[in-house]
Every structure is written in structure tokens, then in C-alpha cells.
Design a protein around this motif. Structure first.
Motif, PDB file in Angstrom:
ATOM      1  N   CYS A 162       0.853  -1.181   0.000  1.00 61.02           N
ATOM      2  CA  CYS A 162       0.000   0.000   0.000  1.00 61.02           C
ATOM      3  C   CYS A 162       0.893   1.236   0.000  1.00 61.02           C
ATOM      4  O   CYS A 162       2.098   1.146   0.258  1.00 61.02           O
ATOM      5  N   GLU A 163       0.282   2.354  -0.284  1.00 61.61           N
ATOM      6  CA  GLU A 163       1.043   3.594  -0.373  1.00 61.61           C
ATOM      7  C   GLU A 163       1.482   4.041   1.015  1.00 61.61           C
ATOM      8  O   GLU A 163       0.689   4.094   1.957  1.00 61.61           O
ATOM      9  N   VAL A 164       2.758   4.340   1.151  1.00 63.23           N
ATOM     10  CA  VAL A 164       3.334   4.763   2.425  1.00 63.23           C
ATOM     11  C   VAL A 164       3.801   6.206   2.297  1.00 63.23           C
ATOM     12  O   VAL A 164       4.452   6.573   1.321  1.00 63.23           O
ATOM     13  N   GLY A 165       3.457   7.023   3.281  1.00 60.84           N
ATOM     14  CA  GLY A 165       3.866   8.426   3.264  1.00 60.84           C
ATOM     15  C   GLY A 165       5.324   8.600   3.636  1.00 60.84           C
ATOM     16  O   GLY A 165       6.069   7.636   3.819  1.00 60.84           O
ATOM     17  N   THR A 166       5.730   9.822   3.799  1.00 57.88           N
ATOM     18  CA  THR A 166       7.110  10.132   4.162  1.00 57.88           C
ATOM     19  C   THR A 166       7.298   9.992   5.667  1.00 57.88           C
ATOM     20  O   THR A 166       6.322  10.065   6.438  1.00 57.88           O
ATOM     21  N   PRO A 167       8.531   9.818   6.128  1.00 57.45           N
ATOM     22  CA  PRO A 167       8.780   9.769   7.572  1.00 57.45           C
ATOM     23  C   PRO A 167       8.263  11.005   8.306  1.00 57.45           C
ATOM     24  O   PRO A 167       7.762  10.896   9.430  1.00 57.45           O
ATOM     25  N   ALA A 168       8.361  12.172   7.668  1.00 53.88           N
ATOM     26  CA  ALA A 168       7.870  13.401   8.299  1.00 53.88           C
ATOM     27  C   ALA A 168       6.368  13.333   8.544  1.00 53.88           C
ATOM     28  O   ALA A 168       5.867  13.801   9.582  1.00 53.88           O
ATOM     29  N   GLU A 169       5.620  12.720   7.611  1.00 51.07           N
ATOM     30  CA  GLU A 169       4.171  12.585   7.783  1.00 51.07           C
ATOM     31  C   GLU A 169       3.841  11.625   8.926  1.00 51.07           C
ATOM     32  O   GLU A 169       2.898  11.861   9.685  1.00 51.07           O
TER      33      GLU A 169
END
Length: 324
Positions: A162-169
Motif C-alpha cells: 500500500c502507499e506509504v507516506g514520508t517519515p515526516a508525515e
């Protein structure tokens, strides 16, 4: 139930409702499960009025009476599972860590307790179809163990379809509070309730509450047998409030616990968790973590209301918690 306003409860006027909200009683369920003394103090009411309000809230919320096993089974369908993505570990827990329950991790230093809670702080933000809970995390840190750099490594090491966001998110959805004393730690549960109510209707409601570790301050501040009774009473109240919070918000409570060595044990494992029977009875699931050979960790399910005892192995790598 979140659509029902406090003013709809018999006996609660605008002024009383405002005082109750300021005290953290923002939902009908929280009032229905409150004690008479606590509610009377929070809303500056008499005990008779508080009893009337609690009775009215229980009738509206439909709690406090007997239900059939079928009714409980239907309610259990709301329970969600938070996966670790270590198949053996998830199978040990019946598919993952349950919501509406307290899961305790105890073990010696370096056994993987803080590593698991960091991993779950990441995993809980994933969509439900990917094994997460599509929510955010509250992290009560009592030992200065939270490391944002570790979260970044685990996000970058995620292997999911699945789509994974950035570490900052991901970091933006982890709310950390440092507890300096046991009283402060207990007050943070009240703050957690306020934040959970604020985020209830957002796209990232609170779905995981971590306390790392549960007993550190209690152990340091209440030394000796003479302080055992007040310590246990405070611990009992603390865990009771934590359970009410996760039950109300359908969230996971994940707590870590320190251990001690029992010098009277000559054969077998002398390691036992801090907190005694109070913590043992309050935790829904208890996992004992220990180190093994070649960097492996072993998780043993010690107590569960519906699952058999068993063990699972996992590895702690730079990318997070992984299968062996």
C-alpha cells in the motif's frame, strides 16, 4: 454515541456541561462510567445530582445492564487488529494486537520492548487493509526512550502493498508527552482523553496509546514495603483510566513494564514483572520478551482471556521488527 450532546442527559445544564468538558468528560459514555464522587467534584455538583446524571447517561448509552452472549459477540465485531508484520508474532496474538484492550510487554533491558512500541507507532498509521488502524498515536514517555530517528528508519523499512507516506508525515501523527513523575503520568491520561476527543472525527483519530514504561516512576517513587499499598492503588487507578480511554475510542493500549529478579527462585526463570497482581489483572494480554541467540528475540504469551500460551521469535533490525 458521539452525536449525543452532554446537555441531552437529564440534570446537565449548559454550565454543568461546560465544567464537565473542561474536566475531560466529553462524551455520554465517559459520564456513564464515572464514579459519583469524581463527577460531583468535576462538575461542582451534589452527590445526589451526580447519581441522577450518571443514571441518565447509562440509560442513553445503553450500558450498565446485562446483555446476552450474542450481544457481546456483535460488539466484538468492532474490535480491530494491529499487525506487526511478523507472521509468527501476529499469529501468537490471534491476528495482531487488539483494540479495546491493554497489552503489556515486559522483559529485561534490550529485549525489544521499546522497539516493538516504536514499530506499532508506525504501523497504526497504515490503512486497515494493510494491517494498520488508519489512525494516529499517543506516546507517553517516562524513560526518555522515544527516538524520532528510529521512526524514520522503520518507515523507510516498511514492506507493505500500500502507499506509504514520508517519515515526516508519520512523525506528525505521533503525539509524544514526557512524564516526569507518577502523578504527571496519570495527568497525561486526562490530556490524552482531551486530544483523543479532538481528533475523534478527523481522518487520523487516536488508535494507539503507548506508555513506555508503565512502572518506572512508580518503582522509583514508592520504595519499600511501607509504600506498597498506595503505589498499587495508584497503579490500579492509572490502568483503569487507560482502559476506559481505549475502550471508548476503540484504540490499542500498549504498555511496557520493567522486571525484577526473584532471588528465591533456584530453578527456572527468576524474572518477574513489576506491579504484582494489580498490573497482571488489569492487562488483557501479557507478553514476556527475552533475548535469544544470534540477535533473536522471543515473545511468550503469558496471559490472555481467549488465546493459548505460546512463543514467537522475531528480529530487531535497522528497518524495524522483522521475521527471523
Amino acid at each position: 454515541m458521539s452525536l449525543i450532546e452532554l446537555e441531552d442527559v437529564p440534570g446537565i445544564g449548559p454550565a454543568s456541561a461546560e465544567r464537565l468538558r473542561e474536566a475531560g468528560y466529553c462524551t455520554v459514555e465517559s459520564i456513564a462510567t464515572a464514579t459519583t464522587a469524581d463527577l460531583a467534584e468535576a462538575a461542582e455538583l451534589g452527590e445526589a445530582t451526580a447519581k441522577k446524571i450518571i443514571k441518565g447517561a447509562r440509560e442513553i448509552a445503553d450500558i450498565g445492564g446485562f446483555k446476552t452472549g450474542t450481544d457481546v459477540l456483535i460488539k466484538r465485531q468492532d474490535v480491530r487488529k494491529l499487525r506487526s508484520f511478523v507472521p509468527e508474532f501476529d499469529e501468537l496474538l490471534g491476528g495482531g494486537i487488539e483494540t479495546q484492550a491493554i497489552t503489556e510487554l515486559y522483559g529485561e533491558f534490550g529485549s525489544g520492548k521499546s522497539q516493538i512500541v516504536h514499530q506499532m507507532a508506525v504501523n497504526c498509521q497504515l490503512p486497515e487493509e494493510c494491517g494498520g488502524l488508519a489512525g494516529s498515536c499517543l506516546y507517553i514517555d517516562t524513560e526518555n526512550t522515544f527516538r524520532p530517528e528510529r521512526i524514520t528508519q522503520m518507515v523507510e523499512g516498511l514492506l507493505v502493498d500500500c502507499e506509504v507516506g514520508t517519515p515526516a508525515e508519520f512523525l506528525e501523527n505521533i503525539h509524544i508527552a514526557r512524564a516526569h513523575t507518577s502523578d504527571h503520568q496519570m495527568l497525561l491520561i486526562d490530556s490524552a482523553r482531551d486530544l483523543a476527543n479532538e481528533k475523534r472525527d478527523t481522518d487520523k483519530p487516536i488508535r494507539l496509546i503507548i506508555v513506555d514504561s508503565l512502572t518506572s516512576h512508580f518503582r522509583a517513587e514508592y520504595a519499600g514495603r511501607g509504600t506498597l499499598a498506595p503505589r498499587q492503588q495508584k497503579l490500579n487507578r492509572h490502568m483503569h483510566e487507560l482502559f476506559k480511554l481505549v475502550d471508548e475510542h476503540n484504540a490499542v493500549a500498549l504498555v511496557t513494564n520493567q522486571v525484577m529478579s526473584n532471588p528465591g527462585v533456584f530453578f527456572g526463570d527468576p524474572t518477574k514483572p513489576i506491579g504484582g497482581n494489580i498490573v497482571g489483572h488489569s492487562a488483557t494480554f501479557r507478553l514476556y520478551l527475552r533475548k535469544s541467540k544470534a540477535g533473536k528475540r522471543i515473545a511468550r504469551l503469558v496471559d490472555s482471556p481467549n488465546l493459548p500460551e505460546g512463543e514467537a521469535t522475531f528480529m530487531v533490525e535497522k528497518a524495524g521488527i522483522k521475521p527471523c
